[in-house]
Write an enzyme that holds these catalytic residues in place. Structure first.
Site, PDB file in Angstrom:
ATOM      1  CD  GLU A 103      -1.738  -2.383   1.534  1.00 45.95           C
ATOM      2  OE1 GLU A 103      -0.565  -2.611   1.901  1.00 45.95           O
ATOM      3  OE2 GLU A 103      -2.634  -3.260   1.521  1.00 45.95           O
ATOM      4  CG  PHE A 161     -10.530  -9.590  10.528  1.00 41.66           C
ATOM      5  CD1 PHE A 161      -9.312  -9.991  11.078  1.00 41.66           C
ATOM      6  CD2 PHE A 161     -10.679  -9.617   9.148  1.00 41.66           C
ATOM      7  CE1 PHE A 161      -8.276 -10.419  10.261  1.00 41.66           C
ATOM      8  CE2 PHE A 161      -9.649 -10.049   8.320  1.00 41.66           C
ATOM      9  CZ  PHE A 161      -8.442 -10.443   8.883  1.00 41.66           C
ATOM     10  CD  GLN A 162      -7.852  -7.314   7.222  1.00 43.07           C
ATOM     11  OE1 GLN A 162      -8.659  -7.061   6.343  1.00 43.07           O
ATOM     12  NE2 GLN A 162      -6.684  -7.897   6.966  1.00 43.07           N
ATOM     13  CE  LYS A 213     -17.324  -6.572   1.934  1.00 45.49           C
ATOM     14  NZ  LYS A 213     -16.668  -7.852   2.176  1.00 45.49           N
ATOM     15  CG  MET A 215      22.050  12.346   4.857  1.00 46.62           C
ATOM     16  SD  MET A 215      23.294  13.504   4.255  1.00 46.62           S
ATOM     17  CE  MET A 215      22.469  14.188   2.825  1.00 46.62           C
TER      18      MET A 215
HETATM   19  C1  LIG Z   1      11.909   5.740   6.115  1.00 52.25           C
HETATM   20  C2  LIG Z   1      13.134   6.427   6.581  1.00 52.25           C
HETATM   21  N1  LIG Z   1      13.872   5.899   7.580  1.00 52.25           N
HETATM   22  C3  LIG Z   1      15.000   6.517   8.004  1.00 52.25           C
HETATM   23  C4  LIG Z   1      15.404   7.690   7.436  1.00 52.25           C
HETATM   24  C5  LIG Z   1      16.667   8.396   7.935  1.00 52.25           C
HETATM   25  N2  LIG Z   1      17.667   8.492   6.856  1.00 52.25           N
HETATM   26  C6  LIG Z   1      17.856   9.608   6.112  1.00 52.25           C
HETATM   27  S1  LIG Z   1      19.010   9.421   4.935  1.00 52.25           S
HETATM   28  C7  LIG Z   1      19.316   7.849   5.405  1.00 52.25           C
HETATM   29  C8  LIG Z   1      20.362   7.024   4.708  1.00 52.25           C
HETATM   30  C9  LIG Z   1      20.000   6.700   3.317  1.00 52.25           C
HETATM   31  O1  LIG Z   1      20.875   5.722   2.836  1.00 52.25           O
HETATM   32  P1  LIG Z   1      20.910   5.302   1.329  1.00 52.25           P
HETATM   33  O2  LIG Z   1      19.549   5.090   0.814  1.00 52.25           O
HETATM   34  O3  LIG Z   1      21.863   4.187   1.156  1.00 52.25           O
HETATM   35  O4  LIG Z   1      21.434   6.623   0.604  1.00 52.25           O
HETATM   36  P2  LIG Z   1      22.825   7.401   0.729  1.00 52.25           P
HETATM   37  O5  LIG Z   1      22.664   8.420   1.809  1.00 52.25           O
HETATM   38  O6  LIG Z   1      23.884   6.390   1.031  1.00 52.25           O
HETATM   39  O7  LIG Z   1      22.973   8.034  -0.605  1.00 52.25           O
HETATM   40  C10 LIG Z   1      18.512   7.479   6.491  1.00 52.25           C
HETATM   41  C11 LIG Z   1      18.569   6.183   7.174  1.00 52.25           C
HETATM   42  C12 LIG Z   1      14.590   8.221   6.418  1.00 52.25           C
HETATM   43  N3  LIG Z   1      14.869   9.381   5.820  1.00 52.25           N
HETATM   44  N4  LIG Z   1      13.490   7.568   5.989  1.00 52.25           N
END
Ligand SMILES: Cc1ncc(C[n+]2csc(CCOP(=O)(O)OP(=O)(O)O)c2C)c(N)n1
Length: 562
Positions: free
Chosen positions: A53, A115-116, A165, A476
């Site tokens: 979803e 349910f759900q 529903k 990051m």
């Molecule tokens: C759903 C979610 N969980 C955690 C984060 C925190 N977060 C921001 S950037 C990042 C790292 C992203 O890693 P990657 O996709 O490998 O990209 P890179 O920074 O290495 O280019 C995280 C964990 C987020 N933005 N979104």
């Protein structure tokens, strides 16, 4: 139109048809089965079955961002709905118009822990522009009409219609309203003319004026009017992540992106301007840095369709509530003449800043640099692609190094920063813009968050090109750990990885591993020719940082430059 007798599900289909919906994304389940049965019988619009979803909502969101139309998703109750929440919140934060139809348990079961059953309206209240629980068949046509109207008018946003529903099976009179009138919701679109005159006067008097362009410019279709304003006045302009492409990247007045990973010139301009004209931006903390130090010498003009966003974070001297496009056109009309020479010194100063610290990186022959990869893709594709990103370093490098030249060319989760957005959003983009290449630039962390949507791409023949800038890290986060946690890389190492090439092959797409510059061009061209969903696993320099960087909470002129 004569009144028809229809059941609730038929009404949903008729409403979607009346609204001109061409494609919807969704995932069925018990509570929404009646609606799915009607979807089966119709041939007005296409339904794309995602594999989650969250994917359905991001796909509808990508469709809306790329096309400017309302995106539509259909999901079921309970876990179907909770899975959708991240997608809904993502759209809400970036003001994207969506209508989400969710199945709900029958009216008599609401509140019984059936349910759900989940309180979709309660859960979604903080992350929808508006939501409805349909309580009777009589009100359904009006609710559907209002949902579309609210989603796309004023400051757009997602609207939920939670449909029990039993109501989806109950018959009633269907007389779809042609217009909507809501007593408490009447967005102001025309800007106050006295206020506009004052702004024009301030603009003529300012020695260091600056345009600060945000996502509202894209949403309201104001790009052309803004370009005209910039061309007429030569006033320097900076953009947020969400405004990429409003001013083409090579325009001489564009200083680039502002904020945490903005350019030196843009951030310095923000700090030193004497008149800041904010065009549909939110003063997000990633842009302002330390609020008390932000644009300290400036009088501030804020133009926004949403009155509640004006003065929320920064005190504003000239508030204008209205549709940005219409206000910019009024300013242009009122401006008549503008003496470009009055800001010559300011332009020279900013040109000096741009020259002192341009965006750049140290290229290497040993290891692939992510910035090189993005520049290369930009050279190959330029205006032929709509570029989607996930969230992380790759997102910022894309914003910095891809040559964006038209609005809606960058599709990215700006406000919520949702990893897992890229692939499903790119599916939506491709459905909205068939003549463009849908390119998803992603990270090795992000891609795994909604990788199941590769199956949707294969089934529906959606040739999304995924480029993983693979640094074996949650890059990051690792960057923050490097700068602010003495390189204690707590749980950001992603050395253990699937074989991405085999993974996409297992889904039925094409995969390429890339380790060199020559290898990249070769694989990228093969991917473009393949016509199917592809994945390039590009092994990049593991330790590369995104620079410049303003540390969280610091003033914009306190940039880490190397
Ligand atoms: C759903 C979610 N969980 C955690 C984060 C925190 N977060 C921001 S950037 C990042 C790292 C992203 O890693 P990657 O996709 O490998 O990209 P890179 O920074 O290495 O280019 C995280 C964990 C987020 N933005 N979104």
């Amino acid at each position: 139109m004569p009144t028809k007798r229809l059941n609730g599900s038929e009404m949903v289909i008729e409403a979607l048809r009346s609204e001109g919906v061409k494609v919807i994304f969704g995932y069925p389940g018990g509570a929404v089965l009646n609606v799915y049965d009607e979807i089966y019988k119709q041939n007005y619009f296409k339904h794309i079955l995602t594999r989650h979803e969250q994917g359905a909502i991001h796909a509808a969101d990508g469709y809306a961002r790329a096309s400017g139309e309302v995106g539509v998703a259909v999901i079921t109750s309970g876990p179907g709905f909770t899975n959708a929440v991240t997608g809904i919140a993502t759209a809400y934060t970036d003001s994207i118009p969506l209508v989400i139809i969710s199945g709900q348990v029958p009216i008599v079961q609401i509140g019984t822990d059936a349910f759900q059953e989940i309180d979709a309206v309660g859960i979604s209240r903080p992350c929808t522009k508006h939501n409805f629980l349909v309580k009777s068949i009589e009100e359904l046509p009006r609710i559907l009409k209002e949902a579309f109207y609210i989603a796309k008018s004023g400051r757009p946003g997602p609207v939920l219609v939670d449909l029990p529903k039993d109501i989806s099976a109950t018959y009633g009179d269907f007389d779809y309203p042609s217009e909507v009138s809501l007593r408490t919701y009447k967005p102001t679109t025309k800007g106050n003319s006295r206020q506009i005159k004052k702004v024009v006067q301030a603009l003529k008097e300012a020695k260091k004026p600056l345009f600060y362009i945000g996502g509202g410019a894209v949403i309201s279709g104001a790009s052309e009017a803004i370009r005209k304003l910039v061309d007429k006045t030569h006033i320097p302009a900076l953009e947020t992540l969400m405004a990429k492409g409003v001013i083409p990247h090579k325009h001489p007045c564009l200083l680039g992106m502002v904020g945490m990973h903005g350019t030196y010139a843009a951030n310095m301009a923000m700090q030193e301007c004497d008149l800041l004209i904010c065009l549909g931006a939110r003063f997000d903390d990633r842009v302002t840095g330390k609020v008390s130090e932000f644009a300290k010498f400036a009088k501030i003009v804020h133009i926004d369709i949403d009155p509640s966003s004006i003065g929320k974070i920064i005190d504003v001297h000239f508030p204008i509530v209205g549709d940005l496009k219409s206000v910019c056109e009024d300013i242009l009309e009122c401006l008549e003449e503008y003496d470009i020479s009055s800001i010559e010194q300011w332009r020279e100063l900013l040109a000096k800043y741009a020259h002192m610290h341009p965006l750049g990186y140290k290229d290497s022959d040993e290891v692939l640099k992510p910035q090189w990869v993005i520049q290369k893709i930009g050279e190959i594709l330029g205006e032929k692609a709509v570029v989607v990103t996930d969230v992380g370093q790759h997102q910022m490098w894309t914003a910095q190094f891809y040559p964006f030249s038209f609005p809606r060319q960058l599709i990215t989760s700006g406000g919520l920063g949702t990893m897992g957005f890229g692939l499903p959003a790119a599916m939506g983009v491709k459905n909205a813009k068939e003549d463009k290449i849908a390119l998803n630039i992603t990270g090795d962390g992000s891609i795994l968050m909604n990788i199941q949507e590769l199956m949707t791409c294969v089934e529906e023949k959606i040739p999304v090109i995924n480029v993983i800038l693979n640094n074996n890290y949650l890059g990051m986060v690792r960057q923050w750990q490097s700068f602010f946690y003495e390189s204690r890389f707590s749980h950001t190492d992603l050395s253990l990885q699937p074989d991405f090439v085999k993974l996409i092959e297992a889904f039925g797409g094409k995969g390429y591993r890339v380790e060199t510059k020559e290898g990249f061009e070769e694989a990228f061209n093969k991917a473009l020719e393949s016509g199917v969903v592809c994945m390039l696993d590009v092994l990049i320099d593991r330790m590369e940082h995104v620079l410049p960087m303003v540390p969280g909470g610091a003033a914009l002129n306190k940039m880490i430059l190397e």
